[in-house]
Scaffold this motif. Structure first.
Motif, PDB file in Angstrom:
ATOM      1  N   PRO A  35       0.812  -1.226   0.000  1.00 60.27           N
ATOM      2  CA  PRO A  35       0.000   0.000   0.000  1.00 60.27           C
ATOM      3  C   PRO A  35       0.840   1.268   0.000  1.00 60.27           C
ATOM      4  N   GLU A  36       2.034   1.208   0.624  1.00 57.98           N
ATOM      5  CA  GLU A  36       2.864   2.419   0.678  1.00 57.98           C
ATOM      6  C   GLU A  36       3.353   2.812  -0.715  1.00 57.98           C
ATOM      7  N   LYS A  37       3.335   1.884  -1.659  1.00 54.59           N
ATOM      8  CA  LYS A  37       3.698   2.168  -3.065  1.00 54.59           C
ATOM      9  C   LYS A  37       2.475   2.049  -3.957  1.00 54.59           C
ATOM     10  N   ARG A  38       1.315   2.199  -3.377  1.00 59.79           N
ATOM     11  CA  ARG A  38       0.034   2.145  -4.096  1.00 59.79           C
ATOM     12  C   ARG A  38      -0.124   0.830  -4.873  1.00 59.79           C
ATOM     13  N   ASN A  39       0.508  -0.232  -4.329  1.00 52.36           N
ATOM     14  CA  ASN A  39       0.441  -1.586  -4.911  1.00 52.36           C
ATOM     15  C   ASN A  39       1.007  -1.649  -6.324  1.00 52.36           C
ATOM     16  N   CYS A  51      -4.092  -0.933  -7.933  1.00 51.52           N
ATOM     17  CA  CYS A  51      -2.736  -1.200  -8.404  1.00 51.52           C
ATOM     18  C   CYS A  51      -2.279  -0.031  -9.278  1.00 51.52           C
ATOM     19  N   ALA A  52      -1.148   0.566  -8.921  1.00 49.90           N
ATOM     20  CA  ALA A  52      -0.632   1.734  -9.650  1.00 49.90           C
ATOM     21  C   ALA A  52       0.225   1.338 -10.852  1.00 49.90           C
ATOM     22  N   GLY A  53       0.026   0.127 -11.375  1.00 51.48           N
ATOM     23  CA  GLY A  53       0.778  -0.283 -12.571  1.00 51.48           C
ATOM     24  C   GLY A  53       2.134  -0.863 -12.215  1.00 51.48           C
ATOM     25  N   GLN A  54       2.972  -0.994 -13.227  1.00 50.60           N
ATOM     26  CA  GLN A  54       4.315  -1.531 -12.973  1.00 50.60           C
ATOM     27  C   GLN A  54       5.086  -0.565 -12.082  1.00 50.60           C
ATOM     28  N   ASP A  55       5.940  -1.121 -11.234  1.00 47.89           N
ATOM     29  CA  ASP A  55       6.769  -0.284 -10.363  1.00 47.89           C
ATOM     30  C   ASP A  55       7.872   0.344 -11.216  1.00 47.89           C
ATOM     31  N   LEU A  56       7.785   1.666 -11.363  1.00 49.08           N
ATOM     32  CA  LEU A  56       8.706   2.355 -12.277  1.00 49.08           C
ATOM     33  C   LEU A  56      10.154   2.228 -11.822  1.00 49.08           C
ATOM     34  N   LYS A  57      10.344   2.112 -10.518  1.00 46.29           N
ATOM     35  CA  LYS A  57      11.714   2.002  -9.995  1.00 46.29           C
ATOM     36  C   LYS A  57      12.192   0.552 -10.037  1.00 46.29           C
ATOM     37  N   GLY A  91      -9.535   1.478  -5.809  1.00 50.68           N
ATOM     38  CA  GLY A  91      -8.872   2.786  -5.907  1.00 50.68           C
ATOM     39  C   GLY A  91      -8.149   2.900  -7.234  1.00 50.68           C
ATOM     40  N   PHE A  92      -6.906   3.418  -7.189  1.00 51.36           N
ATOM     41  CA  PHE A  92      -6.163   3.648  -8.442  1.00 51.36           C
ATOM     42  C   PHE A  92      -5.966   2.368  -9.260  1.00 51.36           C
ATOM     43  N   CYS A  93      -6.118   2.515 -10.559  1.00 52.68           N
ATOM     44  CA  CYS A  93      -5.827   1.410 -11.481  1.00 52.68           C
ATOM     45  C   CYS A  93      -5.147   2.024 -12.697  1.00 52.68           C
ATOM     46  N   PHE A  94      -3.823   1.844 -12.796  1.00 49.12           N
ATOM     47  CA  PHE A  94      -3.068   2.518 -13.861  1.00 49.12           C
ATOM     48  C   PHE A  94      -2.243   1.540 -14.693  1.00 49.12           C
ATOM     49  N   GLY A  95      -2.042   1.921 -15.940  1.00 52.89           N
ATOM     50  CA  GLY A  95      -1.067   1.268 -16.823  1.00 52.89           C
ATOM     51  C   GLY A  95      -1.185  -0.240 -16.867  1.00 52.89           C
ATOM     52  N   GLY A  96      -0.112  -0.918 -16.470  1.00 49.94           N
ATOM     53  CA  GLY A  96      -0.055  -2.376 -16.546  1.00 49.94           C
ATOM     54  C   GLY A  96      -1.141  -3.082 -15.746  1.00 49.94           C
ATOM     55  N   ALA A  97      -1.758  -2.384 -14.802  1.00 52.14           N
ATOM     56  CA  ALA A  97      -2.834  -3.008 -14.006  1.00 52.14           C
ATOM     57  C   ALA A  97      -4.053  -3.328 -14.857  1.00 52.14           C
ATOM     58  N   LEU A 105      -4.622   5.251 -18.418  1.00 51.44           N
ATOM     59  CA  LEU A 105      -3.507   4.767 -19.244  1.00 51.44           C
ATOM     60  C   LEU A 105      -2.473   5.881 -19.236  1.00 51.44           C
ATOM     61  N   SER A 106      -1.690   5.917 -18.158  1.00 47.38           N
ATOM     62  CA  SER A 106      -0.807   7.059 -17.924  1.00 47.38           C
ATOM     63  C   SER A 106       0.482   6.979 -18.736  1.00 47.38           C
ATOM     64  N   GLU A 107       0.702   5.872 -19.441  1.00 45.05           N
ATOM     65  CA  GLU A 107       1.973   5.664 -20.130  1.00 45.05           C
ATOM     66  C   GLU A 107       2.381   6.869 -20.979  1.00 45.05           C
ATOM     67  N   ASN A 159       1.863   9.844 -20.663  1.00 44.78           N
ATOM     68  CA  ASN A 159       2.286  11.021 -19.893  1.00 44.78           C
ATOM     69  C   ASN A 159       3.783  11.066 -19.645  1.00 44.78           C
ATOM     70  N   TRP A 160       4.418   9.921 -19.695  1.00 45.18           N
ATOM     71  CA  TRP A 160       5.855   9.964 -19.426  1.00 45.18           C
ATOM     72  C   TRP A 160       6.678   9.250 -20.496  1.00 45.18           C
ATOM     73  N   GLY A 161       6.058   9.081 -21.680  1.00 47.29           N
ATOM     74  CA  GLY A 161       6.879   8.732 -22.831  1.00 47.29           C
ATOM     75  C   GLY A 161       7.051   7.269 -23.159  1.00 47.29           C
TER      76      GLY A 161
HETATM   77  N1  ACO Z   1       5.938   2.847  -9.562  1.00 49.02           N
HETATM   78  C1  ACO Z   1       6.734   3.065  -8.514  1.00 49.02           C
HETATM   79  N2  ACO Z   1       6.364   3.726  -7.422  1.00 49.02           N
HETATM   80  C2  ACO Z   1       5.098   4.159  -7.369  1.00 49.02           C
HETATM   81  C3  ACO Z   1       4.196   3.978  -8.428  1.00 49.02           C
HETATM   82  C4  ACO Z   1       4.648   3.264  -9.554  1.00 49.02           C
HETATM   83  N3  ACO Z   1       3.863   2.992 -10.590  1.00 49.02           N
HETATM   84  N4  ACO Z   1       3.032   4.543  -8.082  1.00 49.02           N
HETATM   85  C5  ACO Z   1       3.204   5.065  -6.864  1.00 49.02           C
HETATM   86  N5  ACO Z   1       4.461   4.849  -6.424  1.00 49.02           N
HETATM   87  C6  ACO Z   1       5.077   5.239  -5.173  1.00 49.02           C
HETATM   88  C7  ACO Z   1       5.509   6.689  -5.174  1.00 49.02           C
HETATM   89  O1  ACO Z   1       6.766   6.849  -5.799  1.00 49.02           O
HETATM   90  C8  ACO Z   1       5.545   6.982  -3.704  1.00 49.02           C
HETATM   91  O2  ACO Z   1       6.732   6.446  -3.165  1.00 49.02           O
HETATM   92  P1  ACO Z   1       7.586   7.265  -2.029  1.00 49.02           P
HETATM   93  O3  ACO Z   1       6.666   7.340  -0.850  1.00 49.02           O
HETATM   94  O4  ACO Z   1       8.782   6.420  -1.805  1.00 49.02           O
HETATM   95  O5  ACO Z   1       7.861   8.577  -2.626  1.00 49.02           O
HETATM   96  C9  ACO Z   1       4.390   6.166  -3.162  1.00 49.02           C
HETATM   97  O6  ACO Z   1       4.131   5.162  -4.137  1.00 49.02           O
HETATM   98  C10 ACO Z   1       3.122   6.954  -2.981  1.00 49.02           C
HETATM   99  O7  ACO Z   1       2.864   7.622  -4.193  1.00 49.02           O
HETATM  100  P2  ACO Z   1       2.277   9.108  -4.236  1.00 49.02           P
HETATM  101  O8  ACO Z   1       2.423   9.605  -5.624  1.00 49.02           O
HETATM  102  O9  ACO Z   1       2.877   9.923  -3.153  1.00 49.02           O
HETATM  103  O10 ACO Z   1       0.754   8.805  -3.871  1.00 49.02           O
HETATM  104  P3  ACO Z   1      -0.578   9.572  -4.298  1.00 49.02           P
HETATM  105  O11 ACO Z   1      -1.667   8.886  -3.551  1.00 49.02           O
HETATM  106  O12 ACO Z   1      -0.430  11.038  -4.136  1.00 49.02           O
HETATM  107  O13 ACO Z   1      -0.735   9.279  -5.865  1.00 49.02           O
HETATM  108  C11 ACO Z   1      -0.796   7.865  -7.810  1.00 49.02           C
HETATM  109  C12 ACO Z   1      -0.997   7.983  -6.287  1.00 49.02           C
HETATM  110  C13 ACO Z   1      -1.807   8.765  -8.539  1.00 49.02           C
HETATM  111  C14 ACO Z   1      -1.025   6.398  -8.145  1.00 49.02           C
HETATM  112  C15 ACO Z   1       0.636   8.320  -8.198  1.00 49.02           C
HETATM  113  O14 ACO Z   1       1.572   7.704  -7.337  1.00 49.02           O
HETATM  114  C16 ACO Z   1       0.989   7.988  -9.607  1.00 49.02           C
HETATM  115  O15 ACO Z   1       0.671   8.724 -10.518  1.00 49.02           O
HETATM  116  N6  ACO Z   1       1.710   6.844  -9.789  1.00 49.02           N
HETATM  117  C17 ACO Z   1       2.101   6.392 -11.125  1.00 49.02           C
HETATM  118  C18 ACO Z   1       0.953   5.669 -11.795  1.00 49.02           C
HETATM  119  C19 ACO Z   1       1.352   5.229 -13.174  1.00 49.02           C
HETATM  120  O16 ACO Z   1       1.608   6.038 -14.043  1.00 49.02           O
HETATM  121  N7  ACO Z   1       1.354   3.899 -13.392  1.00 49.02           N
HETATM  122  C20 ACO Z   1       1.710   3.313 -14.664  1.00 49.02           C
HETATM  123  C21 ACO Z   1       3.100   2.809 -14.548  1.00 49.02           C
HETATM  124  S1  ACO Z   1       3.696   2.335 -16.129  1.00 49.02           S
HETATM  125  C22 ACO Z   1       3.096   0.794 -16.417  1.00 49.02           C
HETATM  126  O17 ACO Z   1       2.369   0.212 -15.660  1.00 49.02           O
HETATM  127  C23 ACO Z   1       3.490   0.123 -17.739  1.00 49.02           C
END
Ligand code: ACO
Length: 276
Positions: free
Chosen positions: A25-29, A65-71, A112-118, A138-140, A142-144
């Motif tokens: 949850p601390e990384k929005r799953n 699930c906030a999608g794939q972990d970008l880090k 809650g949030f459902c982004f990208g790979g989710a 589909l936030s992809e 937004n960052w290229g």
């Molecule tokens: N990858 C890695 N870390 C993430 C991701 C992610 N996709 N989403 C959230 N986190 C981390 C943040 O870096 C942060 O970490 P920190 O506390 O170490 O700084 C923590 O989760 C909380 O995130 P916040 O942005 O502070 O939380 P908030 O509730 O304000 O926003 C939201 C949540 C909208 C989901 C935002 O984090 C976000 O936009 N995340 C990216 C979503 C995204 O674009 N996903 C697609 C990834 S690409 C793919 O799936 C192919």
């Protein structure tokens, strides 16, 4: 069978209904390599678990699930092709291969949030119910990057092409109510009703013959891209194998109850099945 425990995933049970919970949850799953390995293992475990009759996939905290972990999934595997390949394989395996062939019904409970790979596991689940205020995107773009993996395929498979193009190309987010309108989820309900509504569906599924349910799931998925003639052949053979697989169906219990005993109306609900 004793429950397995994981670092990134939790299993919780309500009788025959099992919740599989993304638990970062601390990384929005967001999905790290570790989460992919845990989900792959947990789903294989639950597929064979006799107590589990329905699986509900949800997220800990306020995010689905906030999608794939970008880090951890992208940046930290950029110079490690072996780990990139391994985690990419696990990622596709559980989100598409395992879920679309899962032998029991699966429900995405989008809290809650459902982004990208989710979107891949969302579309792979048999059913989806969202909180009205869940945020999808589909936030992809937004960052290229493009909606990769199979996300673009999921979109065009699930949505009308205009909706798929619009949300993929603009990256504009939308809520649970809009997700219903465009066919991405079955229902959207106020967040405080989400669990009850999801359990209502799960309990409805529990009343049905599990083999019929499984064969129906498999049939609906398999004919999706077939020609009508091929679908007819396939479904005929599928029905034959169901007759062989299930005694209740072989004995035509339902038909007897309707035609001979006149004890129920199949158009209005399932009959009372014998307790297994
Ligand atoms: N990858 C890695 N870390 C993430 C991701 C992610 N996709 N989403 C959230 N986190 C981390 C943040 O870096 C942060 O970490 P920190 O506390 O170490 O700084 C923590 O989760 C909380 O995130 P916040 O942005 O502070 O939380 P908030 O509730 O304000 O926003 C939201 C949540 C909208 C989901 C935002 O984090 C976000 O936009 N995340 C990216 C979503 C995204 O674009 N996903 C697609 C990834 S690409 C793919 O799936 C192919």
């Amino acid at each position: 069978m004793a429950d397995k425990t994981y670092e990134n995933v939790k299993i919780e049970r309500e009788g025959e209904i099992t919740f599989l919970i993304l638990n970062r949850p601390e990384k929005r799953n967001a999905m790290s390599p570790g989460l992919h390995y845990d989900m792959e293992d947990a789903l294989l475990f639950l597929n064979d678990d006799p107590q589990t009759k329905v699986v509900i996939i949800t997220g800990a905290g306020d995010s689905w699930c906030a999608g794939q972990d970008l880090k951890l999934y992208f940046r930290e595997t950029a110079n490690n092709p072996a780990e990139r390949k391994r985690s990419n394989t696990a990622s596709h395996h559980w989100r598409h291969d395992i879920l679309t062939r899962f032998s029991k019904p699966t429900i995405a409970m989008v809290n809650g949030f459902c982004f990208g790979g989710a979107f891949t596991q969302l579309c792979s689940c048999d059913f989806a119910i969202a909180a009205e205020d869940a945020i999808f995107g589909l936030s992809e773009v937004n960052w290229g990057i493009i909606p990769g993996g199979i996300v673009s395929w999921n979109l065009t498979d699930m949505l009308l092409p205009r909706h798929a193009m619009y949300y993929a190309a603009t990256g504009e987010s939308f809520d649970g109510k809009r997700a219903v309108e465009i066919g991405l989820v079955n229902f959207a309900v106020p967040k405080d009703e989400l669990k009850a509504k999801t359990l209502e569906l799960a309990n409805k599924l529990l009343k049905l013959n599990p083999n019929v349910l499984r064969f129906t799931k498999e049939g609906v998925r398999a004919v999706r891209h077939m020609r009508a003639d091929d679908a007819r052949e396939y479904l005929g053979a599928k029905q034959d194998s169901l007759q062989k697989a299930d005694k209740e169906i072989a004995d035509r219990v339902g038909m007897k109850k309707f035609l001979d005993e006149k004890s129920y109306r199949p158009g209005l609900g399932p009959y009372q099945r014998p307790q297994s």
